[in-house]
Design a protein around this motif. Structure first.
Motif, PDB file in Angstrom:
ATOM      1  N   GLY A 236      14.381  14.211  39.512  1.00  0.00           N
ATOM      2  CA  GLY A 236      14.665  13.043  40.336  1.00  0.00           C
ATOM      3  C   GLY A 236      16.107  12.574  40.200  1.00  0.00           C
ATOM      4  N   GLU A 237      16.473  11.597  41.005  1.00  0.00           N
ATOM      5  CA  GLU A 237      17.844  11.082  40.980  1.00  0.00           C
ATOM      6  C   GLU A 237      18.192  10.461  39.638  1.00  0.00           C
ATOM      7  N   ASP A 238      17.174   9.919  38.950  1.00  0.00           N
ATOM      8  CA  ASP A 238      17.412   9.300  37.637  1.00  0.00           C
ATOM      9  C   ASP A 238      17.361  10.328  36.509  1.00  0.00           C
ATOM     10  N   GLY A 239      17.216  11.609  36.875  1.00  0.00           N
ATOM     11  CA  GLY A 239      17.176  12.665  35.861  1.00  0.00           C
ATOM     12  C   GLY A 239      15.796  12.916  35.290  1.00  0.00           C
ATOM     13  N   ARG A 240      14.815  12.114  35.687  1.00  0.00           N
ATOM     14  CA  ARG A 240      13.453  12.279  35.177  1.00  0.00           C
ATOM     15  C   ARG A 240      12.612  13.125  36.126  1.00  0.00           C
ATOM     16  N   LEU A 241      11.429  13.537  35.662  1.00  0.00           N
ATOM     17  CA  LEU A 241      10.556  14.367  36.474  1.00  0.00           C
ATOM     18  C   LEU A 241      10.015  13.576  37.666  1.00  0.00           C
ATOM     19  N   LYS A 242      10.033  14.213  38.821  1.00  0.00           N
ATOM     20  CA  LYS A 242       9.529  13.603  40.047  1.00  0.00           C
ATOM     21  C   LYS A 242       8.502  14.545  40.664  1.00  0.00           C
ATOM     22  N   ILE A 243       7.349  14.013  41.062  1.00  0.00           N
ATOM     23  CA  ILE A 243       6.270  14.842  41.610  1.00  0.00           C
ATOM     24  C   ILE A 243       6.641  15.362  42.992  1.00  0.00           C
ATOM     25  N   VAL A 244       6.413  16.678  43.188  1.00  0.00           N
ATOM     26  CA  VAL A 244       6.533  17.301  44.509  1.00  0.00           C
ATOM     27  C   VAL A 244       5.113  17.391  45.053  1.00  0.00           C
ATOM     28  N   GLU A 245       4.757  16.503  45.956  1.00  0.00           N
ATOM     29  CA  GLU A 245       3.375  16.332  46.363  1.00  0.00           C
ATOM     30  C   GLU A 245       2.756  17.610  46.937  1.00  0.00           C
ATOM     31  N   GLU A 246       3.527  18.370  47.702  1.00  0.00           N
ATOM     32  CA  GLU A 246       2.999  19.605  48.287  1.00  0.00           C
ATOM     33  C   GLU A 246       2.571  20.586  47.197  1.00  0.00           C
ATOM     34  N   GLU A 247       3.360  20.675  46.128  1.00  0.00           N
ATOM     35  CA  GLU A 247       3.022  21.558  45.007  1.00  0.00           C
ATOM     36  C   GLU A 247       1.937  20.943  44.127  1.00  0.00           C
ATOM     37  N   ALA A 248       1.946  19.614  44.016  1.00  0.00           N
ATOM     38  CA  ALA A 248       0.954  18.927  43.176  1.00  0.00           C
ATOM     39  C   ALA A 248      -0.458  19.162  43.704  1.00  0.00           C
ATOM     40  N   ARG A 249      -0.594  19.291  45.043  1.00  0.00           N
ATOM     41  CA  ARG A 249      -1.915  19.555  45.619  1.00  0.00           C
ATOM     42  C   ARG A 249      -2.469  20.893  45.129  1.00  0.00           C
TER      43      ARG A 249
ATOM     44  N   ASN B  75       2.987   9.655  28.012  1.00  0.00           N
ATOM     45  CA  ASN B  75       3.424   8.932  29.218  1.00  0.00           C
ATOM     46  C   ASN B  75       4.932   9.073  29.444  1.00  0.00           C
ATOM     47  N   SER B  76       5.434  10.278  29.296  1.00  0.00           N
ATOM     48  CA  SER B  76       6.872  10.511  29.443  1.00  0.00           C
ATOM     49  C   SER B  76       7.305  10.622  30.897  1.00  0.00           C
ATOM     50  N   HIS B  77       6.351  10.865  31.808  1.00  0.00           N
ATOM     51  CA  HIS B  77       6.671  11.056  33.225  1.00  0.00           C
ATOM     52  C   HIS B  77       5.394  10.888  34.047  1.00  0.00           C
ATOM     53  N   PRO B  78       5.513  10.796  35.387  1.00  0.00           N
ATOM     54  CA  PRO B  78       4.315  10.630  36.225  1.00  0.00           C
ATOM     55  C   PRO B  78       3.356  11.809  36.078  1.00  0.00           C
ATOM     56  N   ALA B  79       2.059  11.511  36.042  1.00  0.00           N
ATOM     57  CA  ALA B  79       1.038  12.540  35.865  1.00  0.00           C
ATOM     58  C   ALA B  79       0.524  13.045  37.203  1.00  0.00           C
ATOM     59  N   ILE B  80       0.272  14.341  37.277  1.00  0.00           N
ATOM     60  CA  ILE B  80      -0.369  14.936  38.455  1.00  0.00           C
ATOM     61  C   ILE B  80      -1.880  14.963  38.248  1.00  0.00           C
ATOM     62  N   ILE B  81      -2.296  15.221  37.016  1.00  0.00           N
ATOM     63  CA  ILE B  81      -3.722  15.260  36.646  1.00  0.00           C
ATOM     64  C   ILE B  81      -4.017  14.094  35.719  1.00  0.00           C
ATOM     65  N   ASP B  82      -5.067  13.331  36.008  1.00  0.00           N
ATOM     66  CA  ASP B  82      -5.381  12.206  35.124  1.00  0.00           C
ATOM     67  C   ASP B  82      -5.838  12.747  33.764  1.00  0.00           C
ATOM     68  N   PRO B  83      -5.551  12.010  32.684  1.00  0.00           N
ATOM     69  CA  PRO B  83      -5.866  12.486  31.322  1.00  0.00           C
ATOM     70  C   PRO B  83      -7.323  12.878  31.122  1.00  0.00           C
ATOM     71  N   GLU B  84      -8.242  12.139  31.769  1.00  0.00           N
ATOM     72  CA  GLU B  84      -9.663  12.444  31.607  1.00  0.00           C
ATOM     73  C   GLU B  84     -10.002  13.830  32.148  1.00  0.00           C
ATOM     74  N   THR B  85      -9.465  14.131  33.338  1.00  0.00           N
ATOM     75  CA  THR B  85      -9.718  15.452  33.925  1.00  0.00           C
ATOM     76  C   THR B  85      -9.076  16.544  33.078  1.00  0.00           C
ATOM     77  N   PHE B  86      -7.865  16.287  32.594  1.00  0.00           N
ATOM     78  CA  PHE B  86      -7.178  17.274  31.757  1.00  0.00           C
ATOM     79  C   PHE B  86      -7.989  17.565  30.498  1.00  0.00           C
ATOM     80  N   ASN B  87      -8.461  16.510  29.839  1.00  0.00           N
ATOM     81  CA  ASN B  87      -9.248  16.685  28.618  1.00  0.00           C
ATOM     82  C   ASN B  87     -10.551  17.422  28.894  1.00  0.00           C
ATOM     83  N   LEU B  88     -11.156  17.157  30.055  1.00  0.00           N
ATOM     84  CA  LEU B  88     -12.393  17.832  30.423  1.00  0.00           C
ATOM     85  C   LEU B  88     -12.154  19.332  30.619  1.00  0.00           C
ATOM     86  N   VAL B  89     -11.020  19.674  31.219  1.00  0.00           N
ATOM     87  CA  VAL B  89     -10.675  21.079  31.421  1.00  0.00           C
ATOM     88  C   VAL B  89     -10.493  21.768  30.067  1.00  0.00           C
ATOM     89  N   GLN B  90      -9.839  21.097  29.112  1.00  0.00           N
ATOM     90  CA  GLN B  90      -9.654  21.697  27.785  1.00  0.00           C
ATOM     91  C   GLN B  90     -11.000  21.917  27.107  1.00  0.00           C
TER      92      GLN B  90
END
Length: 532
Positions: free
Chosen positions: A193-206, A289-304
């Motif tokens: 992103g412009e601020d140097g932090r991670l920014k979600i690319v929605e097309e890829e996030a899908r 919480n270092s950057h915006p999440a694409i997958i919510d933590p609950e879903t991520f933990n369930l996948v693990q």
């Protein structure tokens, strides 16, 4: 036969390079040059182009020299010669007798590895090829040349070591502050992103969300990879075919839930630059919480949790069936696997049997199952459970509330982190003390190993507690999803439903008499004897 070149004298040119003056009748000296820059910055590339232009003009301006070529490497480090195509091509040409003299700016441009420098120089020298280092004013065929090269190349190597250590130190300080960089070009779902932090690319996030959803739906990683390939969706590196390893990497990367585990890999040797997986050799840093999440933590933990469930038999990650890693042998506790009988005839059928049936001296005696028997048994078991839907719903809600409370584990994790920080601080002080005053090194090494082991034990405790938290939150998310599906069911089942099976069934244990014990997500167990 052509007479060998004989140098009569050396004259200084305006550039500071020397050109040999030859007797009449002797052939011209075949001269090449080598130029290299180690970064892709505009400033360095400008220097690179200037070197190529200068050497080309300089060699061609000398009447007693024959221009061969300016060999180049662009954006390549000098610490190792193995990946420098221009350098290696130049040496090969010289060894084939195409070059008599090589010009280069300095020893550090030639190589920053003492061994590589001396090996190459001696190899060329044995073949009568001379190298001239402009900055150091060294000719390798001079008597003092090799001594000077040894000294100068060692200094160049130490300079490279110092630069490498400074860069490494800077990266680790940034990690301690929670800062990190990402190879955006090969990472799906984010851009800078412009601020140097991670920014979600929605097309890829899908695409990322679809991968997680399909895996939780019961799809195998191989089936997901094939699906994305068939859809014509490019991989993170822009390739056409998705691999199983790429899917697994996406499913297990914590950055997709907004966190970042830093220093997963490290480079132990600044010369070889070989990257190794960090298995505890260096400290790691986990930033929440270092950057915006694409997958919510609950879903991520369930996948693990789902990955861990399927992993005991790795084949279950790659074979497609709702029954994979769910059916357990009641005798040896091994998984049941699908086998195909009469595969080349009209009598072909799929059966499920214990994967360990013939692995021991005495074959496992638990019975085989037809797929239809498993399907029908599930319908019977679910309908018995559904008859008491209200009680099961209340039990699942209570279980979800219990699982949501990770306070005790979080407290343990905080204490473990504080203990680890204290141990690590003590270890650093002990190391610094050893640099300030002379100690008995045998005792120092013994004490260091003891303190280092304590640090590793603390790290293992932290990892174990974190794993328990993730597993608990993953199970909570699974219960939530099961409740949603159960709420949507208003009538008993008439036929097998794969989605309902996946949402409700934890395991099915097969007993000796072919009784199937269904264990549902809320812990309820229901026994069913398949109808014959």
């Amino acid at each position: 036969m052509t007479a060998p070149t004989r140098i009569v004298q050396k004259i200084e040119s305006r550039s500071g390079l020397t050109g040999p003056v030859q007797d009449e009748g002797y052939r011209k000296k075949r001269v090449a040059a080598y130029a290299r820059v180690s970064t892709d910055s505009d400033e360095q590339l400008s220097s690179y182009e200037a070197q190529v232009d200068f050497y080309t003009r300089h060699i061609k301006s000398q009447p007693e020299w024959e221009f061969v070529s300016v060999y180049t490497d662009e954006g390549i480090s000098g610490t190792n010669t193995r990946k420098r195509e221009g350098f290696n091509r130049m040496v090969a040409d010289a060894m084939e007798g195409k070059i008599d003299l090589i010009l280069t700016k300095s020893i550090s441009r030639f190589a920053r590895n003492t061994v590589d420098t001396l090996t190459t120089v001696r190899q060329l020298k044995a073949n009568g090829v001379e190298v001239y280092f402009e900055k150091e004013n060294i000719y390798t065929l001079d008597a003092k040349g090799e001594v000077m090269i040894t000294i100068m190349s060692s200094l160049a190597q130490e300079e490279s070591r110092s630069i490498s250590e400074n860069i490494t130190w800077g990266k680790r300080r940034s990690m301690e502050e929670g800062k990190f960089s990402l190879a955006y070009k090969n990472f799906l779902g984010y851009e800078k992103g412009e601020d140097g932090r991670l920014k979600i690319v929605e097309e890829e996030a899908r695409i990322i969300r679809e991968i997680y959803a399909l895996f939780l739906k019961g799809w195998t990683v191989r089936k997901i990879a094939g699906h994305l390939t068939a859809q014509g969706i490019p991989t993170p590196k822009g390739r056409e075919i998705w691999s199983v390893s790429t899917i697994m990497s996406i499913l297990q990367n914590e950055k997709y839930k907004g966190d970042a585990l830093l220093q997963k890999t490290y480079t132990p040797d600044f010369l070889t630059k070989k990257v190794r997986k960090n298995k505890g050799e260096l400290p790691q840093y986990y930033v929440e919480n270092s950057h915006p999440a694409i997958i919510d933590p609950e879903t991520f933990n369930l996948v693990q949790k789902e990955i861990a469930r399927r992993r005991p038999d790795r084949r279950q990650l790659h074979k497609s069936s709702p029954f994979n890693a769910r059916i357990i042998c009641g005798r040896c506790v091994g998984y049941y696997g699908r086998k195909v009988w009469h595969s080349s005839s009209k009598y072909q059928k799929s059966i499920w049997r214990c994967n360990c049936k013939y692995e021991n001296d005495t074959p496992c005696t638990t019975p085989n199952l037809d797929e239809e028997e498993i399907r029908d048994a599930f319908v019977m078991a679910f309908n018995r459970m559904f008859a008491h839907k209200r009680e099961h719903t209340a039990r699942m809600k209570a279980l979800r509330s219990t699982l949501a409370d990770t306070g005790a584990l979080e407290c343990q994790l905080e204490n473990a982190r504080a203990e680890h920080a204290s141990l690590l601080s003590g270890l650093r002080r002990y190391m610094e003390e050893n640099t300030r005053q002379v100690q008995d090194q045998t005792e120092y090494n013994r004490r260091f190993s003891e303190m280092d082991r304590a640090c590793q034990d603390a790290e293992e405790r932290m990892a174990d507690i974190q794993k328990k938290i993730s597993e608990q939150l993953g199970r909570k998310e699974q219960i939530r999803r099961s409740l949603e599906i159960l709420h949507r069911c208003s009538n008993p089942l008439k036929e097998f439903d794969a989605d309902l099976w996946d949402a409700m069934v934890d395991t099915v244990t097969v007993l000796q008499d072919k009784t199937l014990v269904f264990r549902f997500r809320d812990g309820t167990k229901i026994q069913v004897m398949p109808e014959k």
